[in-house]
Motif scaffolding. Structure first.
Motif, PDB file in Angstrom:
ATOM      1  N   VAL A  45      40.396  40.724  50.963  1.00  0.00           N
ATOM      2  CA  VAL A  45      40.376  40.357  49.599  1.00  0.00           C
ATOM      3  C   VAL A  45      41.467  41.361  48.902  1.00  0.00           C
ATOM      4  N   ASN A  46      41.331  42.641  49.289  1.00  0.00           N
ATOM      5  CA  ASN A  46      41.973  43.817  48.651  1.00  0.00           C
ATOM      6  C   ASN A  46      43.655  43.465  48.936  1.00  0.00           C
ATOM      7  N   MET A  47      43.967  42.872  50.025  1.00  0.00           N
ATOM      8  CA  MET A  47      45.516  42.511  50.254  1.00  0.00           C
ATOM      9  C   MET A  47      45.872  41.464  49.305  1.00  0.00           C
ATOM     10  N   LEU A  48      44.900  40.429  49.197  1.00  0.00           N
ATOM     11  CA  LEU A  48      45.142  39.365  48.258  1.00  0.00           C
ATOM     12  C   LEU A  48      45.293  39.459  46.930  1.00  0.00           C
ATOM     13  N   VAL A  49      44.374  40.479  46.351  1.00  0.00           N
ATOM     14  CA  VAL A  49      44.461  41.005  45.074  1.00  0.00           C
ATOM     15  C   VAL A  49      46.027  41.590  44.867  1.00  0.00           C
ATOM     16  N   ASP A  50      46.257  42.561  45.847  1.00  0.00           N
ATOM     17  CA  ASP A  50      47.787  43.578  45.776  1.00  0.00           C
ATOM     18  C   ASP A  50      48.800  42.291  45.892  1.00  0.00           C
ATOM     19  N   GLY A  51      48.524  41.115  46.637  1.00  0.00           N
ATOM     20  CA  GLY A  51      49.609  40.223  46.619  1.00  0.00           C
ATOM     21  C   GLY A  51      49.796  39.276  45.482  1.00  0.00           C
ATOM     22  N   GLY A  52      48.691  39.355  44.531  1.00  0.00           N
ATOM     23  CA  GLY A  52      48.554  38.488  43.275  1.00  0.00           C
ATOM     24  C   GLY A  52      47.929  36.919  43.553  1.00  0.00           C
ATOM     25  N   VAL A  53      47.315  36.796  44.743  1.00  0.00           N
ATOM     26  CA  VAL A  53      46.741  35.591  44.871  1.00  0.00           C
ATOM     27  C   VAL A  53      45.408  35.658  44.367  1.00  0.00           C
ATOM     28  N   LEU A  54      44.566  36.544  44.340  1.00  0.00           N
ATOM     29  CA  LEU A  54      43.303  36.963  43.818  1.00  0.00           C
ATOM     30  C   LEU A  54      43.157  37.979  42.401  1.00  0.00           C
ATOM     31  N   ARG A  55      42.214  38.048  41.708  1.00  0.00           N
ATOM     32  CA  ARG A  55      42.198  38.846  40.769  1.00  0.00           C
ATOM     33  C   ARG A  55      40.578  39.472  41.090  1.00  0.00           C
ATOM     34  N   SER A  56      40.237  40.772  40.636  1.00  0.00           N
ATOM     35  CA  SER A  56      39.024  41.240  40.960  1.00  0.00           C
ATOM     36  C   SER A  56      38.337  41.958  39.774  1.00  0.00           C
ATOM     37  N   VAL A  57      37.328  41.969  39.571  1.00  0.00           N
ATOM     38  CA  VAL A  57      36.776  42.196  38.292  1.00  0.00           C
ATOM     39  C   VAL A  57      35.390  43.283  38.997  1.00  0.00           C
ATOM     40  N   GLY A  62      30.920  41.711  38.529  1.00  0.00           N
ATOM     41  CA  GLY A  62      32.209  41.537  38.903  1.00  0.00           C
ATOM     42  C   GLY A  62      32.179  40.769  40.283  1.00  0.00           C
ATOM     43  N   GLY A  63      33.398  40.529  40.626  1.00  0.00           N
ATOM     44  CA  GLY A  63      33.633  39.726  41.916  1.00  0.00           C
ATOM     45  C   GLY A  63      35.135  39.554  41.945  1.00  0.00           C
ATOM     46  N   VAL A  64      35.319  38.309  42.711  1.00  0.00           N
ATOM     47  CA  VAL A  64      36.795  38.035  42.759  1.00  0.00           C
ATOM     48  C   VAL A  64      37.152  36.570  42.342  1.00  0.00           C
ATOM     49  N   ALA A  65      38.401  36.063  41.879  1.00  0.00           N
ATOM     50  CA  ALA A  65      38.771  34.825  41.604  1.00  0.00           C
ATOM     51  C   ALA A  65      40.086  34.576  41.755  1.00  0.00           C
ATOM     52  N   LEU A  66      40.426  33.249  41.705  1.00  0.00           N
ATOM     53  CA  LEU A  66      41.799  32.819  41.969  1.00  0.00           C
ATOM     54  C   LEU A  66      42.659  33.569  40.979  1.00  0.00           C
ATOM     55  N   ALA A  67      43.994  34.185  41.212  1.00  0.00           N
ATOM     56  CA  ALA A  67      44.550  34.805  40.059  1.00  0.00           C
ATOM     57  C   ALA A  67      45.350  33.686  39.304  1.00  0.00           C
ATOM     58  N   ARG A  68      45.711  32.576  39.864  1.00  0.00           N
ATOM     59  CA  ARG A  68      46.122  31.162  39.491  1.00  0.00           C
ATOM     60  C   ARG A  68      45.380  30.054  39.791  1.00  0.00           C
ATOM     61  N   PRO A  69      45.699  28.803  39.195  1.00  0.00           N
ATOM     62  CA  PRO A  69      44.809  27.906  39.592  1.00  0.00           C
ATOM     63  C   PRO A  69      45.138  27.275  40.977  1.00  0.00           C
TER      64      PRO A  69
END
Length: 151
Positions: A45-57, A62-69
């Protein structure tokens, strides 16, 4: 070609989040749904957040979600992030290094592989087989399928 466990976890997490688009999901929930190691999933998840695929709160809610549709995220993008887009084989200790004809063939195969994955979005993959979306919605918290809205 065989994908790494990190790619496998990343694709599962992304599909889960695409099914539950519009809400934050705790990493523990995703890990439970797919019976994955939470600590390994956290790294992914951290790698996906760093890569802009996910966003985290962060925080209690909190949690994670897709950064885009999900319709804008290509499967190839996720796999590239996880596989680090490095060479398929390590030629550094090979006798044929610099004189091998396989390098070009492997590079072309890798390009074709990613081009094929780039044809599919998360949203398309969710709907490609009957039951996929329903399985992922059913794996979420109670009432999640009602929150997801029409698909």
């Amino acid at each position: 070609m065989r994908l790494s466990r990190f790619s496998d976890y990343a694709l599962r997490a992304a599909l889960y989040l695409a099914a539950h688009e519009g809400r934050l999901a705790p990493i523990a929930e995703i890990a439970r749904a797919h019976d994955l190691s939470q600590s390994n999933l956290m790294k992914v998840v951290n790698m996906l957040v760093d890569g802009g695929v996910l966003r985290s709160v962060r925080g209690r809610s909190g949690g994670v979600a897709l950064a885009r549709p999900g319709a804008e995220i290509r499967v190839g993008e996720i796999v590239r992030l996880m596989e680090n887009d490095g060479p398929m084989v390590d030629c550094s200790a090979c006798l044929l290094r610099g004189s091998c004809g396989l390098v070009r063939a492997l590079r072309e195969a890798e390009n074709a592989f990613y081009a094929s994955l780039d044809r599919f979005t998360l949203a398309e993959v969710l709907r490609a087989r009957p039951g996929t979306l329903e399985l992922l919605l059913g794996a979420g918290p109670p009432g999640a399928s009602a929150m997801a809205g029409p698909r």
